[in-house]
Design a protein around this motif. Structure first.
Motif, PDB file in Angstrom:
ATOM      1  N   ALA A   1       0.732   0.330   9.061  1.00 55.70           N
ATOM      2  CA  ALA A   1      -0.477   0.570   9.855  1.00 55.70           C
ATOM      3  C   ALA A   1      -0.587  -0.435  10.996  1.00 55.70           C
ATOM      4  O   ALA A   1      -1.172  -0.141  12.035  1.00 55.70           O
ATOM      5  N   ALA A   2      -0.029  -1.635  10.786  1.00 54.73           N
ATOM      6  CA  ALA A   2      -0.079  -2.667  11.829  1.00 54.73           C
ATOM      7  C   ALA A   2       1.105  -2.544  12.798  1.00 54.73           C
ATOM      8  O   ALA A   2       1.342  -3.440  13.599  1.00 54.73           O
TER       9      ALA A   2
ATOM     10  N   PRO B   1      -2.190  -5.023  17.177  1.00 57.15           N
ATOM     11  CA  PRO B   1      -3.275  -4.571  16.297  1.00 57.15           C
ATOM     12  C   PRO B   1      -4.576  -5.308  16.631  1.00 57.15           C
ATOM     13  O   PRO B   1      -4.566  -6.502  16.927  1.00 57.15           O
TER      14      PRO B   1
ATOM     15  N   ASP C   1      -5.393  -6.220   6.839  1.00 59.31           N
ATOM     16  CA  ASP C   1      -5.178  -5.720   8.202  1.00 59.31           C
ATOM     17  C   ASP C   1      -5.583  -6.783   9.216  1.00 59.31           C
ATOM     18  O   ASP C   1      -4.914  -6.973  10.233  1.00 59.31           O
TER      19      ASP C   1
ATOM     20  N   GLY D   1     -10.346  -4.406   4.548  1.00 59.97           N
ATOM     21  CA  GLY D   1      -9.801  -4.674   5.885  1.00 59.97           C
ATOM     22  C   GLY D   1      -9.244  -6.068   6.070  1.00 59.97           C
ATOM     23  O   GLY D   1      -8.856  -6.443   7.173  1.00 59.97           O
TER      24      GLY D   1
ATOM     25  N   ALA E   1      -0.079  -1.311   4.761  1.00 55.09           N
ATOM     26  CA  ALA E   1      -0.769  -2.143   5.755  1.00 55.09           C
ATOM     27  C   ALA E   1       0.205  -2.596   6.846  1.00 55.09           C
ATOM     28  O   ALA E   1      -0.149  -2.642   8.029  1.00 55.09           O
TER      29      ALA E   1
ATOM     30  N   ASP F   1      -6.680   2.991   5.821  1.00 54.45           N
ATOM     31  CA  ASP F   1      -6.304   1.606   5.495  1.00 54.45           C
ATOM     32  C   ASP F   1      -5.402   1.627   4.269  1.00 54.45           C
ATOM     33  O   ASP F   1      -5.076   2.689   3.736  1.00 54.45           O
ATOM     34  N   SER F   2      -4.977   0.427   3.841  1.00 58.68           N
ATOM     35  CA  SER F   2      -3.950   0.395   2.794  1.00 58.68           C
ATOM     36  C   SER F   2      -4.476   0.965   1.472  1.00 58.68           C
ATOM     37  O   SER F   2      -3.726   1.591   0.730  1.00 58.68           O
TER      38      SER F   2
ATOM     39  N   PHE G   1      -2.977   6.689  10.639  1.00 58.22           N
ATOM     40  CA  PHE G   1      -3.308   5.268  10.827  1.00 58.22           C
ATOM     41  C   PHE G   1      -3.976   5.085  12.178  1.00 58.22           C
ATOM     42  O   PHE G   1      -3.878   5.928  13.066  1.00 58.22           O
TER      43      PHE G   1
END
Lengths: 326, 85
Positions: free
Chosen positions: A287-288, A314, A250, A247, A284, B42-43, B35
């Motif tokens: 996702a952000a 985020p 992120d 994490g 990532a 996660d990545s 996501f």
């Protein structure tokens, strides 16, 4: 036994040894699991730091040892000298960097020879055993009359970012899966970015129950100025593979978005070179909330990922500790 | 052999459960976001998922979908894969 100088001035800086002083054991001889802290002395470190007394480390250890102790103590040391130089030399550099004189320094070390060496070379320095130092917080010389919020933050302000340059260079060479561009930066380039007012370098240190990984990642942003505060551009984001799945990337991206928004930027953009290896990085980014702008690809294979800084940003995980948390 | 998006989605649920170690993912609806809230990919988990997809179906999602928009939900990823087989 080293003699203790009979000084009377306030102590502004305490320089601590690590092995068998701040740690109950020897860092390099402890195998996989670093030694536990000396909780009494770490309590003294925190107490004195809270009073605005600068806390520094001089240790015959690799820099990771100081990072490990800093994590345990939950603070940033104002200066760290890790290496195999004589302790008086290390103290001299710390004094010069922090702008304190010998009579304002105390030195704590379990090793009698180290204490003797410092006492002989720097007679103004208050030389203490760990046992002595356990009581130091109650002594007048360690009790500044007024504790201000600013003084409490001095430790962080004094932290010398140039110490991170070799590790940042290494990360720029070795990281691939979590690297936005995959191009190494020289120590000179990194040093000038760290000292320039035009760049903002964010570093990430990672520690968990299994140990301390030290500096695992960084982002180099072009500082948002009043004149062009519409967009924050982050030309490089990189993170060690050790941090993959924990994490950390992120959290760094969330930090970048939130601090840019706090600085008044409306948009954040990350040029990303698409490679087969850095799919995790792109993942990532997406996702952000980052998206590539249509047709933003450049001939060198970079694609501009960006996101607005309005609305939902985020989330920062609650385990992230940072100064000025946005 | 034709594979429907529903069949792919069933496979993906199993893959997600195996990669994340979370058995409850075997029962998520197709509209679940991958996501953020939802699966919370996660990545690392996302990359492992795409590697398994490439191995199993021969579809390189990362190469074909710059923005990874196909990873919006379980259903969109399943449709993306099924449409390229």
């Amino acid at each position: 036994v080293a003699s203790t100088a009979a000084g009377t001035s306030l102590i502004k800086c305490v320089v601590w040894d690590i092995d068998n002083t701040l740690l109950d054991g020897i860092y390099l001889e402890s195998g996989e699991q670093p030694p536990p802290p000396n909780t009494v002395l770490l309590g003294v470190v925190r107490e004195l730091a809270g009073r605005g007394v600068l806390q520094a480390v001089a240790s015959k250890n690799p820099p990771e040892a100081a990072g490990y102790v800093a994590q345990l103590a939950g603070l940033v040391f104002a200066a760290t000298e890790c290496g195999w130089d004589a302790k008086p030399d290390a103290l001299g550099r710390i004094a010069a960097r922090l702008g304190v004189v010998d009579a304002e320094m105390a030195f704590v070390d379990d090793d009698m020879l180290e204490r003797a060496e410092v006492a002989a070379s720097l007679p103004g320095v208050l030389v203490l055993t760990p046992e002595d130092a356990a009581d130091a917080a109650s002594w007048p010389r360690f009790s500044p009359p007024v504790v201000t919020a600013e003084a409490r933050h001095r430790g962080e302000l004094y932290d010398d970012p140039s110490a991170d340059v070799p590790r940042l260079h290494e990360l720029s060479v070795r990281t691939h899966q979590l690297n936005s561009v995959g191009e190494p930066l020289t120590e000179e380039e990194l040093g000038s970015m760290l000292s320039s007012t035009g760049h903002e370098v964010t570093t990430v240190r990672l520690a968990d129950d299994f140990g301390d990984d030290g500096l695992v990642g960084a982002a180099i942003g072009v500082r948002v100025t009043a004149a062009q505060q519409a967009e924050l551009t982050v030309p490089l984001v990189m993170m060690s593979c050790r941090a993959l799945g924990r994490g950390t990337l992120d959290a760094l991206l969330a930090w970048l978005c939130r601090s840019a928004a706090a600085a008044g930027a409306a948009r954040i953009q990350v040029p990303c070179r698409l490679t087969e290896r850095n799919v995790p990085f792109r993942m990532a980014l997406v996702a952000a909330g980052f998206r590539a702008e249509p047709g933003s690809g450049s001939p060198d294979g970079r694609v501009l990922f960006s996101r607005p800084l309005a609305g939902d940003l985020p989330a920062m995980p609650d385990y992230v500790v940072s100064p000025g948390r946005p | 052999v034709t594979v429907t998006a529903d069949q792919v989605a069933a496979d993906l649920r199993d893959l997600l459960a195996e990669i994340t170690g979370r058995d409850e993912l075997r029962a998520i609806p197709s509209a679940t976001a991958l996501f953020g809230g939802g699966v919370g990919l996660d990545s690392l988990a996302g990359t492992l998922l795409l590697r398994q997809v490439q191995r199993r179906y021969g579809v390189d999602v990362a190469a074909e979908d710059l923005n990874l928009d196909s990873l919006a939900t379980l259903g969109t990823l399943a449709a993306f894969i099924a449409g390229r087989m």
